[in-house]
Design a protein around this motif. Structure first.
Motif, mmCIF file in Angstrom:
data_model
loop_
_atom_site.group_PDB
_atom_site.id
_atom_site.type_symbol
_atom_site.label_atom_id
_atom_site.label_comp_id
_atom_site.label_asym_id
_atom_site.label_seq_id
_atom_site.Cartn_x
_atom_site.Cartn_y
_atom_site.Cartn_z
ATOM 1 N N VAL A 53 0.846 -1.200 0.000
ATOM 2 C CA VAL A 53 0.000 0.000 0.000
ATOM 3 C C VAL A 53 0.876 1.242 0.000
ATOM 4 O O VAL A 53 2.046 1.194 0.394
ATOM 5 N N ASN A 54 0.289 2.354 -0.454
ATOM 6 C CA ASN A 54 1.039 3.610 -0.449
ATOM 7 C C ASN A 54 1.158 4.176 0.956
ATOM 8 O O ASN A 54 2.190 4.724 1.334
ATOM 9 N N ASN A 55 0.065 4.021 1.705
ATOM 10 C CA ASN A 55 0.056 4.560 3.062
ATOM 11 C C ASN A 55 -1.148 4.010 3.806
ATOM 12 O O ASN A 55 -2.098 3.533 3.205
ATOM 13 N N TYR A 56 -1.083 4.048 5.128
ATOM 14 C CA TYR A 56 -2.250 3.698 5.933
ATOM 15 C C TYR A 56 -2.152 4.416 7.279
ATOM 16 O O TYR A 56 -1.059 4.787 7.722
ATOM 17 N N HIS A 57 -3.292 4.641 7.886
ATOM 18 C CA HIS A 57 -3.300 5.220 9.234
ATOM 19 C C HIS A 57 -4.589 4.807 9.929
ATOM 20 O O HIS A 57 -5.632 4.641 9.294
ATOM 21 N N PRO A 58 -4.528 4.621 11.250
ATOM 22 C CA PRO A 58 -5.719 4.204 12.003
ATOM 23 C C PRO A 58 -6.641 5.388 12.263
ATOM 24 O O PRO A 58 -6.193 6.513 12.485
ATOM 25 N N ASN A 59 -7.927 5.135 12.209
ATOM 26 C CA ASN A 59 -8.928 6.131 12.581
ATOM 27 C C ASN A 59 -9.541 5.657 13.899
ATOM 28 O O ASN A 59 -10.360 4.753 13.933
ATOM 29 N N ASP A 60 -9.095 6.286 15.002
ATOM 30 C CA ASP A 60 -9.521 5.840 16.326
ATOM 31 C C ASP A 60 -11.010 6.029 16.561
ATOM 32 O O ASP A 60 -11.637 5.274 17.319
ATOM 33 N N GLU A 61 -11.597 7.024 15.916
ATOM 34 C CA GLU A 61 -13.014 7.295 16.150
ATOM 35 C C GLU A 61 -13.898 6.190 15.569
ATOM 36 O O GLU A 61 -14.912 5.814 16.155
ATOM 37 N N THR A 62 -13.499 5.697 14.398
ATOM 38 C CA THR A 62 -14.326 4.658 13.746
ATOM 39 C C THR A 62 -13.743 3.256 13.920
ATOM 40 O O THR A 62 -14.332 2.277 13.470
ATOM 41 N N ASN A 63 -12.577 3.172 14.591
ATOM 42 C CA ASN A 63 -11.899 1.894 14.791
ATOM 43 C C ASN A 63 -11.609 1.214 13.448
ATOM 44 O O ASN A 63 -11.809 0.011 13.282
ATOM 45 N N GLU A 64 -11.164 2.014 12.479
ATOM 46 C CA GLU A 64 -10.840 1.510 11.145
ATOM 47 C C GLU A 64 -9.404 1.854 10.781
ATOM 48 O O GLU A 64 -8.783 2.722 11.402
ATOM 49 N N ILE A 65 -8.885 1.149 9.784
ATOM 50 C CA ILE A 65 -7.595 1.508 9.194
ATOM 51 C C ILE A 65 -7.867 2.069 7.809
ATOM 52 O O ILE A 65 -8.512 1.420 6.984
ATOM 53 N N ILE A 66 -7.413 3.266 7.554
ATOM 54 C CA ILE A 66 -7.603 3.912 6.258
ATOM 55 C C ILE A 66 -6.382 3.620 5.393
ATOM 56 O O ILE A 66 -5.244 3.893 5.780
#
Length: 350
Positions: A53-66
């Motif tokens: 992947v080019n990049n990823y980061h966690p979204n703590d509010e939605t408990n997802e990885i973008i």
């Protein structure tokens, strides 16, 4: 994503989704079945996917990885099979690794190394079967012989006669009535539950394996002896050489010898699985003792030839040709019993 992007999702993968058109891709059908009927345990059954992947980061509010940008470099079959499932009742987990890398050389190595797994063979999946464990243990009685029971490792076996698991199954199948499947179904004998259980039965002993396997080796050596004679071969030896040069001849000959064994020994054999040599300590000696039996049956190899036209394919034809040889052996069995007296004295079948 697969349904939307198709094979573009595998742009960094050496293989696309292979579908289910061939038998070797039945594993993909298995994945689909799991998705449709048992996907709560999918995460435990499946190796999952590896993606660049080019990049990823966690979204703590939605408990997802973008994730930004993706190519699946290992897991095309898993992804494609999930995409091919007709009904998915609920969400389920898939093991996944997401890797960020901007170095082209490292990316190439990541892709190569993630797609160089050793092929899983049918014998690998049977290596911990109770029969294989028992046979491996029983082979320890014979230090000069080695049988892996389908278990692969990197150990080098020196100064031992190595019994190939696939050839063990083939020779047993041919000896016990189906030379056609023995020749054509090398992997089926390990892959199909019914066929596997028909070969590796509870009554199968190491001594019987040695008995049949030594016959197989003897046929190989007999062929080499004929080949080295070259122009000095007699007319009958030329006919034998012609027979042994045809595809499937060894499995057919093993079957023919099995079917004529009662007439060779001049005695009723109630259970052919009990046939063995009284002393199995010298494998090379046993191999050489088969030569005389092979020579006798090969004298009628012309009768067996019709079963080998176009390869060994028809079980009924094989049976008929062997019956014609058996009829001749019956007529000379009294003479054979005297001729093969030493070989017969080495056998045990009760």
């Amino acid at each position: 994503m697969y349904l939307e992007k198709g094979e573009d999702l595998f742009s960094g993968n050496p293989r696309n989704y292979l579908g289910m058109g061939k038998r070797k891709n039945n594993i993909n059908q298995g994945i689909i079945t799991t998705v449709e009927t048992d996907n709560d345990n999918f995460w435990a059954y499946n190796n999952g996917i590896t993606a660049l992947v080019n990049n990823y980061h966690p979204n703590d509010e939605t408990n997802e990885i973008i994730i930004n940008g993706i190519t699946i470099i290992n897991g095309a079959q898993t992804t494609g099979a999930i995409g091919a499932a007709k009904t998915i009742e609920n969400d389920f987990f898939i093991p996944a690794r997401f890797i960020i890398c901007n170095d082209p050389k490292i990316i190439e190595k990541i892709i190569n190394n993630n797609n160089k797994q050793n092929e899983i063979l049918p014998s690998d999946l049977r290596s911990n079967d109770k029969q294989q464990e028992r046979l491996r243990r029983d082979f320890n009685k014979y230090p000069a012989l080695f049988y892996s029971g389908g278990r692969r490792d990197d150990k080098v076996v020196r100064n031992k006669e190595v019994f190939d698991p696939y050839l063990v199954a083939q020779t047993l199948k041919a000896y016990h009535g189906d030379c056609v499947l023995a020749y054509n179904g090398k992997k089926i004998l390990w892959d199909d539950d019914k066929e596997y259980n028909n070969v590796f039965i509870d009554q199968l002993t190491v001594e019987h394996i040695i008995y049949v396997y030594s016959l197989s080796r003897a046929i190989d050596e007999y062929k080499i002896r004929l080949k080295t004679k070259g122009e000095t071969r007699t007319d009958s030896e030329e006919q034998q050489m012609m027979f042994l040069s045809k595809r499937g001849s060894k499995m057919l000959l093993i079957y023919a010898i099995s079917e004529t064994m009662e007439n060779i020994v001049g005695s009723k054999i109630n259970d052919s699985w009990q046939l063995r040599f009284k002393d199995c300590s010298d494998f090379d000696k046993l191999v050489k003792k088969w030569y005389d039996v092979i020579e006798v049956v090969l004298a009628f190899s012309g009768n067996l030839l019709p079963a080998l036209e176009g390869g060994l394919k028809n079980k009924e034809t094989a049976k008929k040709t062997v019956e014609s040889v058996k009829a001749i052996i019956v007529a000379i069995q009294v003479t054979l019993k005297k001729q093969l007296k030493e070989f017969i004295s080495m056998l045990k079948w009760k």
